[in-house]
Design a protein around this motif. Structure first.
Motif, PDB file in Angstrom:
ATOM      1  N   GLY A 119      -5.190  -1.698 -13.246  1.00  0.00           N
ATOM      2  CA  GLY A 119      -3.923  -1.985 -12.599  1.00  0.00           C
ATOM      3  C   GLY A 119      -2.984  -2.694 -13.550  1.00  0.00           C
ATOM      4  O   GLY A 119      -3.041  -2.500 -14.765  1.00  0.00           O
ATOM      5  N   THR A 120      -2.122  -3.534 -12.999  1.00  0.00           N
ATOM      6  CA  THR A 120      -1.211  -4.345 -13.806  1.00  0.00           C
ATOM      7  C   THR A 120      -1.368  -5.800 -13.390  1.00  0.00           C
ATOM      8  O   THR A 120      -1.783  -6.094 -12.265  1.00  0.00           O
ATOM      9  CB  THR A 120       0.260  -3.903 -13.603  1.00  0.00           C
ATOM     10  N   THR A 121      -1.041  -6.702 -14.298  1.00  0.00           N
ATOM     11  CA  THR A 121      -1.220  -8.130 -13.993  1.00  0.00           C
ATOM     12  C   THR A 121      -0.301  -8.571 -12.864  1.00  0.00           C
ATOM     13  O   THR A 121      -0.577  -9.567 -12.203  1.00  0.00           O
ATOM     14  CB  THR A 121      -0.952  -8.988 -15.244  1.00  0.00           C
ATOM     15  N   ARG A 122       0.806  -7.850 -12.657  1.00  0.00           N
ATOM     16  CA  ARG A 122       1.681  -8.081 -11.500  1.00  0.00           C
ATOM     17  C   ARG A 122       1.692  -6.784 -10.699  1.00  0.00           C
ATOM     18  O   ARG A 122       2.434  -5.863 -11.014  1.00  0.00           O
ATOM     19  CB  ARG A 122       3.091  -8.450 -11.975  1.00  0.00           C
ATOM     20  N   PRO A 123       0.842  -6.674  -9.665  1.00  0.00           N
ATOM     21  CA  PRO A 123       0.691  -5.398  -8.942  1.00  0.00           C
ATOM     22  C   PRO A 123       1.997  -4.905  -8.329  1.00  0.00           C
ATOM     23  O   PRO A 123       2.865  -5.692  -7.947  1.00  0.00           O
ATOM     24  CB  PRO A 123      -0.324  -5.737  -7.852  1.00  0.00           C
ATOM     25  N   LEU A 124       2.112  -3.594  -8.226  1.00  0.00           N
ATOM     26  CA  LEU A 124       3.304  -2.970  -7.654  1.00  0.00           C
ATOM     27  C   LEU A 124       3.449  -3.278  -6.163  1.00  0.00           C
ATOM     28  O   LEU A 124       4.546  -3.463  -5.659  1.00  0.00           O
ATOM     29  CB  LEU A 124       3.241  -1.444  -7.872  1.00  0.00           C
ATOM     30  N   LYS A 125       2.343  -3.299  -5.432  1.00  0.00           N
ATOM     31  CA  LYS A 125       2.335  -3.569  -3.982  1.00  0.00           C
ATOM     32  C   LYS A 125       3.213  -2.593  -3.213  1.00  0.00           C
ATOM     33  O   LYS A 125       3.948  -2.980  -2.292  1.00  0.00           O
ATOM     34  CB  LYS A 125       2.769  -5.012  -3.698  1.00  0.00           C
ATOM     35  N   SER A 126       3.164  -1.338  -3.594  1.00  0.00           N
ATOM     36  CA  SER A 126       3.927  -0.297  -2.901  1.00  0.00           C
ATOM     37  C   SER A 126       3.296   1.047  -3.189  1.00  0.00           C
ATOM     38  O   SER A 126       2.747   1.261  -4.273  1.00  0.00           O
ATOM     39  CB  SER A 126       5.385  -0.300  -3.380  1.00  0.00           C
ATOM     40  N   PHE A 127       3.383   1.948  -2.208  1.00  0.00           N
ATOM     41  CA  PHE A 127       2.937   3.324  -2.414  1.00  0.00           C
ATOM     42  C   PHE A 127       4.121   4.274  -2.513  1.00  0.00           C
ATOM     43  O   PHE A 127       3.965   5.479  -2.447  1.00  0.00           O
ATOM     44  CB  PHE A 127       2.000   3.758  -1.286  1.00  0.00           C
ATOM     45  N   ASN A 128       5.320   3.727  -2.668  1.00  0.00           N
ATOM     46  CA  ASN A 128       6.530   4.523  -2.786  1.00  0.00           C
ATOM     47  C   ASN A 128       6.692   4.989  -4.228  1.00  0.00           C
ATOM     48  O   ASN A 128       6.932   4.165  -5.123  1.00  0.00           O
ATOM     49  CB  ASN A 128       7.737   3.679  -2.359  1.00  0.00           C
ATOM     50  N   PRO A 129       6.578   6.289  -4.504  1.00  0.00           N
ATOM     51  CA  PRO A 129       6.647   6.762  -5.886  1.00  0.00           C
ATOM     52  C   PRO A 129       8.016   6.561  -6.535  1.00  0.00           C
ATOM     53  O   PRO A 129       8.107   6.377  -7.751  1.00  0.00           O
ATOM     54  CB  PRO A 129       6.298   8.249  -5.788  1.00  0.00           C
ATOM     55  N   LEU A 130       9.074   6.590  -5.740  1.00  0.00           N
ATOM     56  CA  LEU A 130      10.409   6.364  -6.302  1.00  0.00           C
ATOM     57  C   LEU A 130      10.575   4.905  -6.722  1.00  0.00           C
ATOM     58  O   LEU A 130      11.140   4.609  -7.783  1.00  0.00           O
ATOM     59  CB  LEU A 130      11.486   6.777  -5.300  1.00  0.00           C
ATOM     60  N   TRP A 131      10.079   3.995  -5.888  1.00  0.00           N
ATOM     61  CA  TRP A 131      10.145   2.571  -6.242  1.00  0.00           C
ATOM     62  C   TRP A 131       9.298   2.291  -7.486  1.00  0.00           C
ATOM     63  O   TRP A 131       9.696   1.490  -8.348  1.00  0.00           O
ATOM     64  CB  TRP A 131       9.690   1.713  -5.064  1.00  0.00           C
ATOM     65  N   ALA A 132       8.164   2.954  -7.604  1.00  0.00           N
ATOM     66  CA  ALA A 132       7.324   2.780  -8.793  1.00  0.00           C
ATOM     67  C   ALA A 132       8.087   3.139 -10.065  1.00  0.00           C
ATOM     68  O   ALA A 132       7.899   2.509 -11.112  1.00  0.00           O
ATOM     69  CB  ALA A 132       6.066   3.638  -8.678  1.00  0.00           C
ATOM     70  N   GLN A 133       8.950   4.138  -9.979  1.00  0.00           N
ATOM     71  CA  GLN A 133       9.721   4.569 -11.146  1.00  0.00           C
ATOM     72  C   GLN A 133      10.766   3.540 -11.583  1.00  0.00           C
ATOM     73  O   GLN A 133      11.087   3.449 -12.760  1.00  0.00           O
ATOM     74  CB  GLN A 133      10.427   5.898 -10.846  1.00  0.00           C
ATOM     75  N   VAL A 134      11.319   2.797 -10.638  1.00  0.00           N
ATOM     76  CA  VAL A 134      12.476   1.947 -10.971  1.00  0.00           C
ATOM     77  C   VAL A 134      12.211   0.452 -10.835  1.00  0.00           C
ATOM     78  O   VAL A 134      13.038  -0.360 -11.266  1.00  0.00           O
ATOM     79  CB  VAL A 134      13.702   2.318 -10.099  1.00  0.00           C
ATOM     80  N   GLU A 135      11.102   0.056 -10.263  1.00  0.00           N
ATOM     81  CA  GLU A 135      10.867  -1.347  -9.918  1.00  0.00           C
ATOM     82  C   GLU A 135      11.056  -2.295 -11.099  1.00  0.00           C
ATOM     83  O   GLU A 135      11.728  -3.325 -10.997  1.00  0.00           O
ATOM     84  CB  GLU A 135       9.454  -1.501  -9.334  1.00  0.00           C
ATOM     85  N   THR A 136      10.492  -1.960 -12.250  1.00  0.00           N
ATOM     86  CA  THR A 136      10.592  -2.869 -13.397  1.00  0.00           C
ATOM     87  C   THR A 136      12.003  -2.901 -13.957  1.00  0.00           C
ATOM     88  O   THR A 136      12.481  -3.956 -14.393  1.00  0.00           O
ATOM     89  CB  THR A 136       9.567  -2.481 -14.479  1.00  0.00           C
ATOM     90  N   TYR A 137      12.701  -1.768 -13.930  1.00  0.00           N
ATOM     91  CA  TYR A 137      14.108  -1.778 -14.336  1.00  0.00           C
ATOM     92  C   TYR A 137      14.921  -2.715 -13.451  1.00  0.00           C
ATOM     93  O   TYR A 137      15.764  -3.486 -13.930  1.00  0.00           O
ATOM     94  CB  TYR A 137      14.712  -0.369 -14.271  1.00  0.00           C
TER      95      TYR A 137
END
Length: 202
Positions: free
Chosen positions: A163-181
C-alpha cells in the motif's frame, strides 16, 4: 519521440547497435524516472496510483496513472537525440513493460542468484512494501544492477506490507488519479511565498 528522433544529434549504425543502446538507455532512464517518482512530489502524484493497492498481484501491474506518460517521456527523449529509431525504442520499451508485468506476484519465492542481475518478484515486492526498511528501494525495470550501483538495493528479508504510508481510503478510481495532485495544490496555496508554493511540487 519521433520529432526528437528526426532532429537527432547522432545517427547510429544499422543492425544490433541501436538495440543495445536502447536497452541500456531505457534501463537507466527508467531507473531514474522511477527513483525520482518516489522523491519528487509532482512525479509521485502520478506514480502513487500504482502503489495504492494493499494487495499485490498481476492486476497491480495494470494499475497506472493517466498522467504517467507525461512524467516518463522527458526521461526517454534523450534516446531519440542519440539516434535510437522510434520503432526500436517502442519495441524495446514494450518488452521492458511486459517483463515488469509478471513480477507483480506473491507466488514466486526469492531467487538470490538471479537477483544479482535481474529484477524479480521478490525484489519488486520490496519496492511495493511500506515496511520502513523497504521504502524507496529497488527501482529497476528488468535489471537490478542499477539499485546496487546507486545504493537503493534491498533484498526481501521480511514479509511485505503493501500500500502507501498514507492510504487512499477510497475505491473511487477517478479520485485515485487526482488525489495527490489536489493535496499538492492545497499545500501550495498555504505556502507563505510563491517560491515556497513552487517548491511544494518538487
Amino acid at each position: 519521440y519521433e520529432w526528437v528522433y528526426q532532429h537527432r544529434l547522432l545517427s547510429l549504425p544499422e543492425g544490433w547497435v541501436p538495440w543495445v543502446v536502447v536497452f541500456f538507455g531505457i534501463e537507466v532512464a527508467y531507473y531514474w524516472w522511477h527513483r525520482l517518482s518516489h522523491e519528487v512530489n509532482l512525479l509521485w502524484a502520478a506514480h502513487v496510483v500504482h502503489h495504492h493497492s494493499e494487495d499485490y498481484n498481476l492486476a497491480v501491474a495494470l494499475r497506472q496513472s493517466a498522467t504517467t506518460f507525461l512524467t516518463t517521456l522527458p526521461f526517454y527523449l534523450p534516446l531519440g537525440l542519440l539516434g535510437v529509431p522510434t520503432v526500436v525504442f517502442a519495441v524495446t520499451l514494450s518488452l521492458s513493460t511486459l517483463y515488469q508485468f509478471w513480477i507483480h506476484t506473491e507466488l514466486v519465492a526469492p531467487w538470490p542468484r538471479a537477483e544479482w542481475v535481474l529484477n524479480t518478484p521478490a525484489l519488486h515486492r520490496v519496492h511495493h512494501g511500506i515496511n520502513p526498511r523497504y521504502l524507496d528501494r529497488n527501482h529497476g525495470a528488468i535489471l537490478s544492477v542499477w539499485d546496487r550501483l546507486f545504493g537503493t538495493f534491498e533484498p526481501e528479508s521480511e514479509p511485505c506490507v503493501f500500500g502507501t504510508t498514507r492510504p487512499l481510503k477510497s475505491f473511487n478510481p477517478l479520485w485515485a488519479q487526482v488525489e495527490t495532485y489536489v493535496e499538492l495544490v492545497k499545500l501550495a496555496r498555504r505556502a507563505p511565498t510563491a517560491l515556497d508554493a513552487f517548491k511544494v511540487f518538487f
